[in-house]
Design a protein around this motif. Sequence first.
Motif, PDB file in Angstrom:
ATOM      1  N   UNK A 237       1.147  -0.691  -0.012  1.00  6.99           N
ATOM      2  CA  UNK A 237      -0.028   0.281   0.281  1.00  6.99           C
ATOM      3  C   UNK A 237       0.772   0.867   0.102  1.00  6.99           C
ATOM      4  N   UNK A 238       2.166   0.958  -0.293  1.00  2.80           N
ATOM      5  CA  UNK A 238       3.225   2.762  -0.308  1.00  2.80           C
ATOM      6  C   UNK A 238       2.218   3.616  -1.196  1.00  2.80           C
ATOM      7  N   UNK A 239       2.119   2.731  -2.238  1.00  2.00           N
ATOM      8  CA  UNK A 239       1.580   3.726  -3.719  1.00  2.00           C
ATOM      9  C   UNK A 239       0.147   4.057  -4.160  1.00  2.00           C
ATOM     10  N   UNK A 240      -0.908   3.642  -3.285  1.00  2.00           N
ATOM     11  CA  UNK A 240      -2.793   3.817  -3.282  1.00  2.00           C
ATOM     12  C   UNK A 240      -2.647   4.877  -2.033  1.00  2.00           C
ATOM     13  N   UNK A 241      -3.852   5.550  -3.068  1.00  2.00           N
ATOM     14  CA  UNK A 241      -4.401   6.548  -2.485  1.00  2.00           C
ATOM     15  C   UNK A 241      -3.891   7.496  -1.545  1.00  2.00           C
ATOM     16  N   UNK A 242      -4.227   6.825  -0.676  1.00  2.00           N
ATOM     17  CA  UNK A 242      -4.116   7.227   0.845  1.00  2.00           C
ATOM     18  C   UNK A 242      -3.087   7.067   1.647  1.00  2.00           C
ATOM     19  N   UNK A 243      -2.047   6.040   0.631  1.00  3.52           N
ATOM     20  CA  UNK A 243       0.170   6.487   1.302  1.00  3.52           C
ATOM     21  C   UNK A 243       0.000   5.831   2.060  1.00  3.52           C
ATOM     22  N   UNK A 244      -0.611   4.727   2.628  1.00  2.00           N
ATOM     23  CA  UNK A 244      -1.105   3.840   3.881  1.00  2.00           C
ATOM     24  C   UNK A 244       0.269   3.351   4.505  1.00  2.00           C
ATOM     25  N   UNK A 245       0.505   2.787   3.310  1.00  3.46           N
ATOM     26  CA  UNK A 245       1.783   1.823   3.560  1.00  3.46           C
ATOM     27  C   UNK A 245       3.339   2.380   3.577  1.00  3.46           C
ATOM     28  N   UNK A 246       3.027   4.095   3.166  1.00  9.57           N
ATOM     29  CA  UNK A 246       4.567   5.243   3.210  1.00  9.57           C
ATOM     30  C   UNK A 246       4.040   5.397   4.527  1.00  9.57           C
ATOM     31  N   UNK A 377      -2.295  -0.666  12.541  1.00 10.23           N
ATOM     32  CA  UNK A 377      -3.843   0.232  13.585  1.00 10.23           C
ATOM     33  C   UNK A 377      -3.944   1.351  13.638  1.00 10.23           C
ATOM     34  N   UNK A 378      -2.801   1.491  14.203  1.00  7.38           N
ATOM     35  CA  UNK A 378      -2.643   3.269  14.369  1.00  7.38           C
ATOM     36  C   UNK A 378      -2.840   4.282  13.645  1.00  7.38           C
ATOM     37  N   UNK A 379      -1.966   3.357  11.986  1.00  8.54           N
ATOM     38  CA  UNK A 379      -2.068   4.211  10.827  1.00  8.54           C
ATOM     39  C   UNK A 379      -2.840   4.936  10.487  1.00  8.54           C
ATOM     40  N   UNK A 380      -4.100   3.543   9.925  1.00  4.64           N
ATOM     41  CA  UNK A 380      -5.337   3.374   9.863  1.00  4.64           C
ATOM     42  C   UNK A 380      -5.989   3.882  10.294  1.00  4.64           C
ATOM     43  N   UNK A 381      -6.035   4.072  11.620  1.00  2.91           N
ATOM     44  CA  UNK A 381      -7.373   4.539  12.374  1.00  2.91           C
ATOM     45  C   UNK A 381      -7.224   6.468  12.111  1.00  2.91           C
ATOM     46  N   UNK A 382      -5.723   6.632  12.553  1.00  2.00           N
ATOM     47  CA  UNK A 382      -4.928   8.083  12.058  1.00  2.00           C
ATOM     48  C   UNK A 382      -5.765   8.919  10.715  1.00  2.00           C
ATOM     49  N   UNK A 383      -5.241   8.240   9.467  1.00  2.00           N
ATOM     50  CA  UNK A 383      -6.309   7.436   8.360  1.00  2.00           C
ATOM     51  C   UNK A 383      -7.447   8.132   8.289  1.00  2.00           C
ATOM     52  N   UNK A 384      -8.725   7.089   9.313  1.00  2.26           N
ATOM     53  CA  UNK A 384      -9.483   6.779   8.998  1.00  2.26           C
ATOM     54  C   UNK A 384     -10.130   8.363   9.782  1.00  2.26           C
ATOM     55  N   UNK A 385      -9.462   8.221  10.437  1.00  2.00           N
ATOM     56  CA  UNK A 385     -10.287   9.806  11.296  1.00  2.00           C
ATOM     57  C   UNK A 385      -9.696  11.188  10.749  1.00  2.00           C
ATOM     58  N   UNK A 387      -9.515  11.011   6.627  1.00  2.00           N
ATOM     59  CA  UNK A 387     -10.876  10.903   6.123  1.00  2.00           C
ATOM     60  C   UNK A 387     -12.557  11.436   6.610  1.00  2.00           C
ATOM     61  N   UNK A 388     -12.655  11.016   7.867  1.00  2.00           N
ATOM     62  CA  UNK A 388     -14.201  11.966   9.023  1.00  2.00           C
ATOM     63  C   UNK A 388     -14.439  13.046   8.559  1.00  2.00           C
ATOM     64  N   UNK A 389     -13.189  14.196   9.435  1.00  2.00           N
ATOM     65  CA  UNK A 389     -12.679  15.625   9.827  1.00  2.00           C
ATOM     66  C   UNK A 389     -12.875  15.820   8.357  1.00  2.00           C
ATOM     67  N   UNK A 390     -12.617  15.369   6.503  1.00  2.00           N
ATOM     68  CA  UNK A 390     -12.420  16.043   5.502  1.00  2.00           C
ATOM     69  C   UNK A 390     -14.264  15.813   5.082  1.00  2.00           C
ATOM     70  N   UNK A 391     -14.287  14.797   5.472  1.00  2.00           N
ATOM     71  CA  UNK A 391     -16.180  14.420   5.461  1.00  2.00           C
ATOM     72  C   UNK A 391     -16.932  15.473   5.703  1.00  2.00           C
ATOM     73  N   UNK A 392     -16.633  15.774   6.608  1.00  2.00           N
ATOM     74  CA  UNK A 392     -17.307  16.742   7.802  1.00  2.00           C
ATOM     75  C   UNK A 392     -17.711  18.064   7.682  1.00  2.00           C
ATOM     76  N   UNK A 393     -16.152  18.534   7.048  1.00  2.00           N
ATOM     77  CA  UNK A 393     -15.673  19.302   6.597  1.00  2.00           C
ATOM     78  C   UNK A 393     -16.767  19.571   5.456  1.00  2.00           C
TER      79      UNK A 393
END
Length: 400
Positions: A237-246, A377-385, A387-393
């Motif tokens: 997942x280094x180069x996927x949209x959310x760069x989670x692997x990176x 887990x921490x990275x995915x939780x941070x990215x999810x949070x 994304x939620x903030x972005x959607x909320x905005x």
Amino acid sequence: MFGIQSRRDLTMELQSQIPILRPSIHARRANIVVKFQDLYGFTVEGNVDDVNVLNEVREKVRNQGRVWWALEASKGANWYLQPEILLIGDGIALKTSLKISTLTNAITLKRLIRKGIPPVLRPKVWFSLSGAAKKKSTVPDSYYSDLTKAVDGKVTPATRQIDHDLPRTFPGHPWLDTPEGHAALRRVLVGYSFRDSDVGYCQGLNYVAALLLLVMKTEEDAFWMLAVLLENVLVRDCYTTNLSGCHVEQRVFKDLLAQKCPRIASHLEDMGFDVSLVATEWFLCLFSKSLPSETTLRVWDVLFYEGAKVLFHAALAIFKMKENELLMTHQVGDVINILQTTSHQLFDPDELLTVAFEKIGSMTTNTISKQRKKQEPAVLAELDQRLRRLNSLKESGKST
């Protein structure tokens, strides 16, 4: 191949001859900054000492080439491509019936690769040892040609970004920054963006693919090297949209810096310096924008044989080499300047790789994999949070 076969053949011929760089007498006397081209056509700026280092590197390349050719003479052509030798992680998986001679060859090969693969042999060795040849063999021979024809003229967000990045990819290079070079690089990147829609295209891949084009003999082989790199060698997942692997790799690197270089890590943390400010580009571009070309390719020699752990070795080595200077810094800008200057001037690959493999200490692929699982887990939780903030905005914006 790219419509400039004669030019590429000439390049390989020149590489095999490896000319000595000789700055003018005025430059030698004044010790001023000089410009010259390296083995792969990149313009390099440096002083006369840098020129001398590059000449020494060229001599090392010649000597290493003699070692490879001598082993071919004694062990047989392509002895290093034995199918019985499979590198899994840090170790060599051996069949129970494997001969001692094959084990000896495997150990010899690992040492040889860390010393550097001669430029003329890189395409063949990389293609086989990385798994690219095996991956290509699983599809029809016309796969790449059919793919490029099928996607020709199609427009996607990925193709638009690729077109935007083409002229910014190693501008001024005598082949890459030409219509032919842009066209070849575009076909490779666009083709892969359709092969793997999860990745599509990510900035940074343009530099990686460009350097692969310069090394490999054909555009198609460069495509398969990119495929094996993204699908097998690096974190998925280094180069996927959310760069989670990176993001995971950056957290792992931060932990490893604390383990391997505790004084540096502590000092930088006290300063509030985030190592990802410099390391993100290193990992996304695989050092192709940061290190001189031959030094980058020496790192890639090991990358394609031993796996992604070499990226951590190299990144830690750059910090380690400048430990004393880094410990004297008080400003974030000074840290960035030291690391960028150091990486850009590492013309001698052995200087970096000696520190990477002899002074950093052992790091197994298994250990790094465990670190990744710990951080995911921490990275995915941070990215999810995030994304939620972005959607909320966005929702807030719609309501107003």
